[in-house]
Motif scaffolding. Structure first.
Motif, mmCIF file in Angstrom:
data_model
loop_
_atom_site.group_PDB
_atom_site.id
_atom_site.type_symbol
_atom_site.label_atom_id
_atom_site.label_comp_id
_atom_site.label_asym_id
_atom_site.label_seq_id
_atom_site.Cartn_x
_atom_site.Cartn_y
_atom_site.Cartn_z
ATOM 1 N N LEU A 446 1.045 -24.279 12.561
ATOM 2 C CA LEU A 446 1.241 -22.830 12.579
ATOM 3 C C LEU A 446 -0.068 -22.072 12.735
ATOM 4 O O LEU A 446 -0.056 -20.859 12.952
ATOM 5 C CB LEU A 446 1.936 -22.366 11.293
ATOM 6 C CG LEU A 446 3.467 -22.434 11.292
ATOM 7 C CD1 LEU A 446 4.004 -22.175 9.900
ATOM 8 C CD2 LEU A 446 4.059 -21.428 12.269
ATOM 9 N N THR A 447 -1.206 -22.757 12.614
ATOM 10 C CA THR A 447 -2.488 -22.065 12.722
ATOM 11 C C THR A 447 -2.680 -21.473 14.117
ATOM 12 O O THR A 447 -3.308 -20.422 14.268
ATOM 13 C CB THR A 447 -3.635 -23.030 12.397
ATOM 14 O OG1 THR A 447 -3.459 -24.247 13.145
ATOM 15 C CG2 THR A 447 -3.668 -23.351 10.913
ATOM 16 N N GLU A 448 -2.096 -22.116 15.125
ATOM 17 C CA GLU A 448 -2.211 -21.557 16.466
ATOM 18 C C GLU A 448 -1.441 -20.244 16.583
ATOM 19 O O GLU A 448 -1.794 -19.371 17.370
ATOM 20 C CB GLU A 448 -1.705 -22.557 17.503
ATOM 21 C CG GLU A 448 -0.253 -22.965 17.312
ATOM 22 C CD GLU A 448 0.142 -24.111 18.229
ATOM 23 O OE1 GLU A 448 1.100 -23.910 18.999
ATOM 24 O OE2 GLU A 448 -0.491 -25.176 18.159
ATOM 25 N N VAL A 449 -0.388 -20.081 15.784
ATOM 26 C CA VAL A 449 0.362 -18.821 15.762
ATOM 27 C C VAL A 449 -0.432 -17.752 15.028
ATOM 28 O O VAL A 449 -0.570 -16.618 15.502
ATOM 29 C CB VAL A 449 1.742 -19.017 15.102
ATOM 30 C CG1 VAL A 449 2.490 -17.696 15.031
ATOM 31 C CG2 VAL A 449 2.555 -20.045 15.870
ATOM 32 N N THR A 450 -0.966 -18.093 13.861
ATOM 33 C CA THR A 450 -1.711 -17.104 13.065
ATOM 34 C C THR A 450 -3.024 -16.718 13.739
ATOM 35 O O THR A 450 -3.448 -15.562 13.657
ATOM 36 C CB THR A 450 -1.982 -17.656 11.659
ATOM 37 O OG1 THR A 450 -2.712 -18.893 11.755
ATOM 38 C CG2 THR A 450 -0.675 -17.920 10.921
ATOM 39 N N ASN A 451 -3.673 -17.668 14.414
ATOM 40 C CA ASN A 451 -4.936 -17.355 15.094
ATOM 41 C C ASN A 451 -4.724 -16.450 16.305
ATOM 42 O O ASN A 451 -5.608 -15.677 16.675
ATOM 43 C CB ASN A 451 -5.624 -18.645 15.540
ATOM 44 C CG ASN A 451 -6.132 -19.456 14.359
ATOM 45 O OD1 ASN A 451 -6.339 -18.926 13.272
ATOM 46 N ND2 ASN A 451 -6.334 -20.748 14.572
ATOM 47 N N ALA A 452 -3.523 -16.549 16.905
ATOM 48 C CA ALA A 452 -3.245 -15.762 18.106
ATOM 49 C C ALA A 452 -2.795 -14.346 17.782
ATOM 50 O O ALA A 452 -2.626 -13.530 18.686
ATOM 51 C CB ALA A 452 -2.185 -16.466 18.951
#
Length: 580
Positions: A446-452
């Motif tokens: 999910l870090t790719e979602v939060t970072n984006a």
């Protein structure tokens, strides 16, 4: 009805309810005396010495003032009870629903539960203030007036008391004529509400498939059924109202005739007879009030039936044992059977022992009982026969808190609450640190979602996770399960909404996180079960194959066939015509 109402009242207010009831009775007595005191007052006023009426005027004033003071106290106590119900009623029903067996929550009972929780708000305020108190007064006042008339005019008092059961019986009969129609109308109204909610929620699918008109017709059919039931209810009320009106007119004629007969026979003076006619009108007023309250009474009865249905719904039973606070555990099914209804068993004589710390994959055709096994382990359902043990402790012997701490689960169709992404992940472990939540987010990709996103973990997911894609919602559900340090991790088709790359990564995270767990995975895809120590192949609610992936492939049975199909599907690709 009264029993259901009292069950919602907090224990520390039961004495207030008793005082409220007692004062209501005293208030009725005061009003009855105020009406009957008119007879000696008028008789004294028209006697040879009119001044003798003053003591009766004083008595009437004292009784009236007493009634006002009591009514004020009753109203004050009533509001205290009301506010207590507002604070505790909905919470009590909501707490009950958290312990209700899921099998009870069918379409009808779900609608009843929604209406019951809604009714414990403003509707309950109206029930106490504008229905119960007037109802008690209307029932008691004719009886008390009849008793108070006995020393003044024995014959009139006896006739008045004799007419009470006749009038109440007619009122009950009139209500019975409409009760069945009222329940039918309530059921039709619930069905219409559910259809309307369904129609609103499925607009995206209906419009995409050009099925808006058929979908609208379902809601239209429910609306037509509601109109029919309401028409029937109104038509059934008419004969009841006529019957009760006739009974009231007969009572008025009977009492008036009694007074006239006593006056003609010389047992009553004309002034007393006139005063008694006024008392007779006061005697009949409560029955008119009852007729006006009948609609509200039926509505309140329906509301309290819904509340009682929730309060009496079967609940999951818990014991007193505590489960291990952490660490992997042994799971054992002993001759477990389960059926959602008696005619269709899902599991039959299911027995298996899962080693602590192991990862077990359950595969099989649809309807074989895979998700049911997880539901039983999670405590969502209870076996109809057999036992499930964790470290030799039966699940039904554990406390409710122990059951909750024991299991973390990833559902096939996750539901997200309207809040932030971080808050949804923390649902599994509200006391989790930022570091623990960050690890769960990382494992679930999910870090790719939060970072984006500029809001990061504070990203609002919307109602039901509507602002996220299906795969992102699934990953939030996975992170939520991983954040909870439960010794049992249950996974039901956790990667079904993910693409191939994320599926492989998340599947590895589910079976490889550092928290000591015993894992049980239901899956149809290879990536989810490659790391499994053991595979159970279910068919017809029974284990037909059991072993490691390698052993089952070598046995060339049902699992081997499943494996080959999955391998063939994973090798499938889109090519150009020149590849053919």
């Amino acid at each position: 009805m009264i029993r259901t109402f009292l069950s919602l009242v907090p224990a520390d207010l039961r004495r207030t309810v008793r005082v409220h009831t007692a004062l209501t009775v005293v208030s009725v007595i005061a009003r009855a005396l105020g009406a009957v005191l008119l007879v000696p007052l008028v008789a004294a006023l028209f006697s040879a010495e009119p001044a003798k009426a003053w003591p009766w005027v004083g008595a009437l004033a004292a009784v009236t003032l007493l009634g006002w003071l009591i009514d004020w106290t009753v109203a004050k106590l009533g509001f205290a009870i009301v506010f207590a119900l507002l604070e505790t009623g909905q919470q009590q029903l909501a707490d009950r629903l958290t312990r209700v067996k899921l099998g009870w929550l069918n379409h009808e009972n779900t609608a009843r539960s929604r209406q019951a929780i809604a009714a414990t708000g403003p509707d309950m305020v109206g029930l106490v203030t504008y229905l119960i108190t007037p109802l008690v007064s209307s029932v008691l006042l004719p009886v008390v007036i009849g008793i108070a008339l006995l020393p003044i005019s024995m014959v009139t008092g006896v006739v008045a008391l004799a007419l009470v059961p006749v009038l109440f019986g007619t009122f009950w009969l009139a209500g019975r004529l409409t009760r069945a129609a009222d329940r039918e109308a309530a059921a039709a109204n619930s069905a219409f509400t559910e259809r309307l909610v369904e129609f609103a929620r499925t607009q995206q699918a209906l419009r995409a498939s050009r099925r808006v008109a058929p979908g609208q017709s379902h809601a239209g059919e429910a609306l037509e059924a509601q109109h029919r039931s309401m028409t029937k209810l109104i038509l059934m009320q008419i004969p009841g109202e006529i019957l009760f009106s006739i009974a009231s007119q007969i009572a008025l004629i009977a009492l008036a005739a009694t007074v006239v007969w006593q006056t003609i026979s010389g047992n009553l003076q004309v002034p007393e007879a006139i005063a008694l006619i006024v008392v007779i009108v006061r005697y009949l007023e409560p029955f008119t009030a009852l007729a006006e309250l009948s609609g509200a009474l039926e509505g309140a009865s329906g509301m309290l039936r819904d509340i009682r249905a929730v309060l009496e719904a079967p609940t999951v039973q818990h014991g007193e044992s505590e489960a291990p606070a952490a660490g992997s555990v042994e799971i054992a099914f002993h001759d477990v059977s389960f059926a959602y209804d008696a005619a269709t068993p899902v599991l039959d004589g299911f027995s298996v022992r899962l080693e602590p710390g192991s990862t077990t994959a359950i595969v099989g055709p649809s309807g074989s009982g895979k998700s049911t096994v997880l539901g039983l382990l999670a405590g969502l359902y209870e076996p109809t026969a057999g036992t499930i043990r964790v470290n030799e402790t039966p699940l039904d012997a554990l406390t409710g808190d122990a059951r909750e701490r024991l299991v973390s689960m990833v559902f096939q169709e996750p539901y997200l609450f309207d809040g932030t992404l971080a808050a949804n992940v923390a649902v599994g472990n509200p006391s989790a640190s930022d570091e623990e939540l960050g690890l769960a987010l990382s494992l679930a990709r999910l870090t790719e979602v939060t970072n984006a996103h500029p809001d990061g973990v504070a990203l609002a997911v919307g109602e039901g996770g509507s602002r996220l894609s299906g795969g992102e919602r699934q990953r939030v559900s996975i992170a939520r399960a991983l954040a909870k340090p439960a010794p049992i991790l249950l996974i039901d088709e956790a990667t079904s909404a993910l693409d191939t790359e994320n599926e492989a990564a998340v599947a590895e995270a589910l079976t490889g996180d550092d928290t000591p767990r015993t894992r049980v995975i239901v899956a149809h895809r290879l990536a989810s079960i490659r790391a499994a120590d053991r595979v159970l192949f279910l068919e017809g609610g029974r284990i037909v194959e059991d072993g490691s992936i390698e052993a089952l492939i070598e046995a060339d049975g049902r699992f081997a066939e499943f494996w080959r199909r999955q391998m063939s599907a994973s090798d499938w690709r889109v090519g150009s015509q020149t590849d053919v």
